[in-house]
Design a protein around this motif. Sequence first.
Motif, short mmCIF file in Angstrom:
data_model
loop_
_atom_site.label_atom_id
_atom_site.label_comp_id
_atom_site.label_asym_id
_atom_site.label_seq_id
_atom_site.Cartn_x
_atom_site.Cartn_y
_atom_site.Cartn_z
N SER A 17 -1.26 -10.02 -13.39
CA SER A 17 -0.19 -10.51 -13.09
C SER A 17 -0.43 -10.59 -10.97
O SER A 17 -1.25 -9.38 -11.04
N LEU A 18 -0.37 -11.18 -9.97
CA LEU A 18 -0.13 -11.72 -9.00
C LEU A 18 0.41 -11.13 -7.78
O LEU A 18 1.62 -12.16 -7.94
N TYR A 19 0.51 -10.10 -7.00
CA TYR A 19 1.54 -10.04 -6.40
C TYR A 19 0.77 -9.84 -4.74
O TYR A 19 -0.02 -9.97 -4.39
N LYS A 20 1.81 -10.08 -4.32
CA LYS A 20 2.21 -9.84 -2.58
C LYS A 20 1.87 -8.95 -1.94
O LYS A 20 1.76 -7.65 -2.19
N PRO A 24 -0.66 -9.98 4.81
CA PRO A 24 -0.20 -12.12 4.03
C PRO A 24 -1.67 -12.47 3.92
O PRO A 24 -1.82 -13.49 2.87
N ASP A 25 -2.81 -11.92 4.57
CA ASP A 25 -4.39 -12.81 3.63
C ASP A 25 -4.64 -11.39 2.16
O ASP A 25 -5.99 -11.89 1.76
N PHE A 26 -4.15 -10.85 1.64
CA PHE A 26 -4.15 -10.64 0.52
C PHE A 26 -3.13 -10.45 -0.36
O PHE A 26 -2.64 -9.88 0.05
N TYR A 27 -3.75 -10.45 -1.06
CA TYR A 27 -2.91 -10.39 -2.43
C TYR A 27 -3.31 -8.97 -3.34
O TYR A 27 -4.35 -8.49 -4.09
N ILE A 28 -2.03 -8.46 -4.68
CA ILE A 28 -2.71 -7.21 -5.41
C ILE A 28 -2.73 -7.71 -7.03
O ILE A 28 -2.02 -8.62 -7.45
N MET A 29 -3.25 -7.92 -7.71
CA MET A 29 -4.17 -8.38 -8.95
C MET A 29 -4.01 -6.84 -9.95
O MET A 29 -4.71 -6.56 -9.42
N HIS A 30 -3.10 -7.41 -10.72
CA HIS A 30 -2.44 -6.55 -11.95
C HIS A 30 -3.54 -6.56 -12.96
O HIS A 30 -2.63 -7.81 -13.94
N TYR A 31 -3.77 -6.06 -13.63
CA TYR A 31 -5.04 -6.02 -14.70
C TYR A 31 -3.74 -5.86 -15.95
O TYR A 31 -4.05 -4.54 -16.36
#
Length: 238
Positions: A17-20, A24-31
């Motif tokens: 899942s991808l979160y803000k 604004p230049d980065f996302y948080i990627m949840h495995y």
Amino acid sequence: MEKVEKGELINSGKAKSLYKSSDPDFYIMHYRDDTSAFDGVKKESLEGKGKTNNKFNAFIMLILEKEGVATHFQKLLSDTESLVKKLDMVPVECVIRNVAAGGICRRLGLEEGLDLDPPTFEFFYKNDELHDPMINDYHIKCFGWASDEQIEEMKIKTFQVNDTLKRLFSEAGMILVDFKLEFGSFKGELLLGDEFTPDGCRVWDSETREKLDKDRFRQDLGNVVESYQTIAKKLGIN
Ligand code: TMP
């Protein structure tokens, strides 16, 4: 960079899942532990997979970065989360095969295990409903998914990743059979995105040719996460 805060959910894929984030230049990627095969037809939650893959991906991305392949990976945030650059993704999958397995065997009637020398390169259109059909450069250009320059860059970088990782796996007693990469642009630069984990590649033990990757899940061979951890251990990831 200040401490990043997790923002709203942007997109929930089959395994991540991808979160803000607060930047604004980065996302948080949840495995997540969710595991999917055959375009989402076969699904299961495998305890510990998210944590294993998050760490695995970080290790590989840092190696690739050192070898000159720029990636979206920024840093690990937790057991199951990584901070990544926000990319504008090219909706294609880049696949290199060193040994015949999976799709190419079905498509061309090859026997699994045949050495492919030189390796093959294939583009697929990322679309589950259409079952990720194989496409070529002209489709990518025609539909405006990437420029000529980006198409060339994706090929060059995927072969560069193959050279680096084929050697890395071989030195650790494994064969990198094939793998899939995805790219995206960040402020005009094409970066390696998504992930490199045993969910998106095939890896065999060099001696026994035992399958250690997601084919264990696809083919009901058992010990899926344990095998991912075996690969990690052989590579020295702890
Ligand atoms: P294939 O043999 O099914 O075409 O897959 C080639 C490689 O790409 C294999 O390592 C698995 C990976 N792959 C993905 O990671 N996601 C996908 O959606 C597909 C079709 C393949």
